[in-house]
Design a protein around this motif. Structure first.
Motif, PDB file in Angstrom:
ATOM      1  N   HIS A  89      21.047  11.038  14.490  1.00  9.33           N
ATOM      2  CA  HIS A  89      21.476  11.263  13.114  1.00  9.33           C
ATOM      3  C   HIS A  89      20.899  10.195  12.201  1.00  9.33           C
ATOM      4  O   HIS A  89      21.247   9.009  12.319  1.00  9.33           O
ATOM      5  N   PHE A 108      30.860  16.906   4.763  1.00  5.11           N
ATOM      6  CA  PHE A 108      29.584  17.585   5.012  1.00  5.11           C
ATOM      7  C   PHE A 108      29.043  18.194   3.723  1.00  5.11           C
ATOM      8  O   PHE A 108      27.852  18.063   3.409  1.00  5.11           O
ATOM      9  N   TYR A 117      24.095  23.923   9.854  1.00  4.63           N
ATOM     10  CA  TYR A 117      24.635  23.171  10.995  1.00  4.63           C
ATOM     11  C   TYR A 117      24.889  24.075  12.196  1.00  4.63           C
ATOM     12  O   TYR A 117      24.874  23.626  13.341  1.00  4.63           O
TER      13      TYR A 117
END
Length: 520
Positions: A89, A108, A117
Motif C-alpha cells: 500500500h 476510503f 477495490y
C-alpha cells in the motif's frame, strides 16, 4: 481496477487526494510494486486465511481483527483481510490501520473512491457483514411503468434537508421524436452538468446538481437512433433530451426503470461510469509529452467542466489499470482549431510518457482507431471562482500545466472584468516546456496575459529565470493590478512543489479562498 503509478495511491492528480489533505507517499520495499501485487493475487496463494471459504462477519468479530498481521476492514458491507496488502500500500501501513477492525467506507471515499477495490482486493475477501433485515419499499412502487410524470425521486430524509430540491422528469412524444424533460429546479445548470449515454435500449442521463448526482436510467421500450440533441433552459434549470424514433409509432410507455433510476445521491457515493472512446490522433508536443485526441461515441453527450478531470482505463496483462488526467483544449490559439467533427465530440489530453511506467507506454502503443475507456468527470473546481475576477495567477510545474489550459482559455474568453492573467511555468529544461511557442504567441496577442518560464536545470545560454519555487520568485510575480483586486491563484505540480507553494502563498498573506490547488 488498479491505479497507476503504484507509489501514488490515490493517484496524485486525484481531487480525492487533494480533498483529503495530501497524504504523503511512503517508499515501498523492493518487490512490493503494483505489478508485484498483481502477481501475488494471481498466484493462487490463500490471502484470507480461510482457505477459500466466505463467512458472515459480525461487528464483534470485525473488531477483533485490528492488528497489522491480522487486519480486517469493511468497505460497503464487505469485509477484507488487508494484512497481505500492507507492504504494497503506497499510503503506508498506518493509513490502512486507521480503519483496522472497523467500517472504513467513509475513509476510503475521502481518499480514493474511484478505485475498484472489489477487483484489487478480490482475493482478500473474507465475507459479508451480518446485518439486521430492513423493511424494503413496496416492490410495485419501485417497478412502476414509466408513462408521464414519475413519483418524487428517492431521497433520504437527511438528503432532502441538506441537499438540493428533489428533481423529477417527464416525457413527451410526437410521431418522430421522444423528448425526456428533466426538471432540476436549479438555475446554474449548463450543458456540462448533464452526461448522457445511450447503448442498445439502455438510456442513462446523469445530472450533476451542486455536489449531488441525479440519475435517469431507463430501458427504452422502443428503438431510437444513435444521435440525439440536448437543450438546457438555464434560467429554470430544465433539460430537454430529444431522441429520434427509429419507427414512427406511438409509444405506450417510455420503458422500464433500471438500476438507481430517478435517484438523487451525493456525488461521492456514486460509482464511476465509463464509455469506450476511439483514439483519433496523437502528436508529439515535447520529447516525452504527446497530445492525444479521443472521440466520444455518437450516443454520448459529455463535456468535461473546466478544472475537472476524468479517468482513463486500459486492460494491461489481464488487469484493469486506471489513471486520472485533466482534459485540455486542443490549442491555446484559435486558428489551430479545425475540427472535422463538432468540438464537443473530442476530448484532448496532454500526457507525459514514462518509458519505464506501466500505463503510459501502453497508452502510447495504441493505434489510431483503437479504444480507451473514459470515465465521467470528477473534481471540485467551479468556474464560479473565476466570476468577477480581476487578477488570475497560475503556478504550474511540468504536466501540472494541464489544468491551467482550460482555466486560461475560459478566463480570457468569458471574464470581462479580468485585467491580468499571469502564468509562472516551472520545468527542468527548455525541451520540457509544453506549448512554449503557443504561450508566447498568446502573450503577444492578448496584452492581459503574461508568461514566465523558470528552469531548474538550464543550459548555460538560458537567459530567463531559474531555480525552484521560492519567496523571491513569488513576491515579484504575484503583484495585483490594483491594491484591492479580486485575486485567484491556481497551483498545480508534483506534491512537494504544490505543498511548498501553498505554504509560501500563506506566508505572503493570501487566504484559502484566494488559492485553489490541483496536484499533478
Amino acid at each position: 481496477m488498479l491505479n497507476v503509478p503504484s507509489q501514488s495511491f490515490p493517484a496524485s492528480s486525484s481531487q480525492q487526494r487533494i480533498a483529503s489533505g495530501r497524504r504523503s507517499k511512503v517508499p515501498l520495499k523492493q518487490g512490493r510494486s503494483l505489478m508485484d501485487w498483481i502477481r501475488l493475487t494471481k498466484s493462487g496463494k490463500d490471502l484470507t486465511g480461510l482457505k477459500g471459504r466466505l463467512i458472515e462477519v459480525t461487528e464483534e468479530e470485525l473488531k477483533n481483527h485490528n492488528k497489522k498481521d491480522d487486519c480486517w476492514i469493511c468497505i460497503r458491507g464487505f469485509v477484507y483481510n488487508v494484512s497481505p496488502y500492507m507492504e504494497y500500500h503506497p499510503g503506508g501501513e498506518d493509513e490502512l490501520m486507521r480503519a483496522a477492525g472497523s467500517d472504513g467506507t467513509d475513509l476510503f471515499d475521502q481518499v480514493h473512491r474511484w478505485v475498484n477495490y472489489e477487483s484489487m482486493l478480490k482475493e482478500c475477501l473474507v465475507g459479508r457483514m451480518a446485518v439486521k433485515p430492513t423493511i424494503s419499499k413496496d416492490y410495485h412502487e419501485e417497478k412502476k411503468v414509466l408513462n408521464g410524470m414519475l413519483p418524487k425521486s428517492r431521497v433520504t430524509d437527511t438528503l432532502a434537508k441538506e441537499g438540493p430540491s428533489s428533481p423529477s422528469y417527464d416525457w413527451f412524444q410526437t410521431d418522430s421524436v421522444v423528448t425526456i424533460v428533466i426538471y432540476t429546479k436549479q438555475k446554474d445548470i449548463g450543458l456540462d452538468s448533464v452526461i448522457i449515454d445511450h447503448q442498445d435500449d439502455s438510456f442513462r442521463a446523469e445530472t450533476i446538481i451542486k455536489d449531488y448526482s441525479y440519475l435517469v436510467h431507463i430501458g427504452l421500450s422502443h428503438e431510437v437512433q444513435e444521435d440525439f440533441s440536448v437543450r438546457v433552459v438555464e434560467n429554470v434549470g430544465k433539460i430537454e433530451i430529444i431522441l429520434k424514433k427509429r419507427e414512427k409509432t406511438s409509444w405506450k410507455c417510455l420503458g422500464h426503470p433500471l438500476e438507481n433510476d430517478n435517484s438523487l445521491v451525493p456525488k461521492k457515493d456514486t460509482g464511476l461510469y465509463y464509455r469506450k472512446c476511439q483514439l483519433i490522433s496523437k502528436e508529439e508536443v515535447t520529447h516525452d509529452t504527446k497530445l492525444f485526441c479521443v472521440m466520444l461515441p455518437p450516443s454520448t453527450h459529455l463535456q468535461v467542466p473546466t478544472g475537472q478531470h476524468v479517468y482513463l482505463k486500459l486492460t494491461i496483462t489481464g488487469t484493469e489499470i486506471v489513471k486520472p488526467y485533466t482534459p485540455v483544449s486542443n490549442s491555446l490559439l484559435s486558428e489551430f482549431k479545425e475540427p472535422v467533427l463538432p468540438n464537443n465530440k473530442y476530448i484532448y489530453f496532454l500526457i507525459k510518457i514514462y518509458p519505464t511506467g506501466l500505463f503510459t507506454p501502453e497508452l502510447d502503443h495504441l493505434q489510431i482507431g483503437d479504444f480507451v475507456s473514459v470515465s465521467s468527470p470528477e473534481g471540485n473546481f467551479k468556474v464560479s471562482k473565476l466570476q468577477e475576477l480581476e487578477d488570475l495567477f497560475l503556478l504550474a510545474a511540468g504536466t501540472g500545466f494541464t489544468p491551467m489550459v482550460k482555466i486560461l482559455n475560459y478566463a480570457l474568453t468569458y471574464i470581462p472584468c479580468l485585467r491580468k492573467v499571469k502564468l509562472m511555468f516551472f520545468n527542468k529544461t527548455e525541451d520540457d516546456i509544453i506549448w512554449r511557442s503557443q504561450l508566447e504567441k498568446l502573450a503577444f496577442r492578448d496584452k492581459r496575459f503574461d508568461v514566465e518560464f523558470v528552469l531548474s536545470a538550464p543550459t548555460s545560454d538560458w537567459n530567463g529565470k531559474q531555480g525552484h519555487i521560492s519567496p523571491a520568485l513569488l513576491s515579484d510575480f504575484l503583484k495585483a493590478s490594483l491594491d484591492k483586486s479580486k485575486v485567484l491563484i491556481c497551483i498545480c505540480g508534483p506534491t512537494p512543489f504544490t505543498e511548498e507553494g501553498i505554504r509560501l502563498l500563506h506566508d505572503l498573506n493570501f487566504s484559502k479562498d484566494e488559492i485553489h490547488s490541483f496536484t499533478a
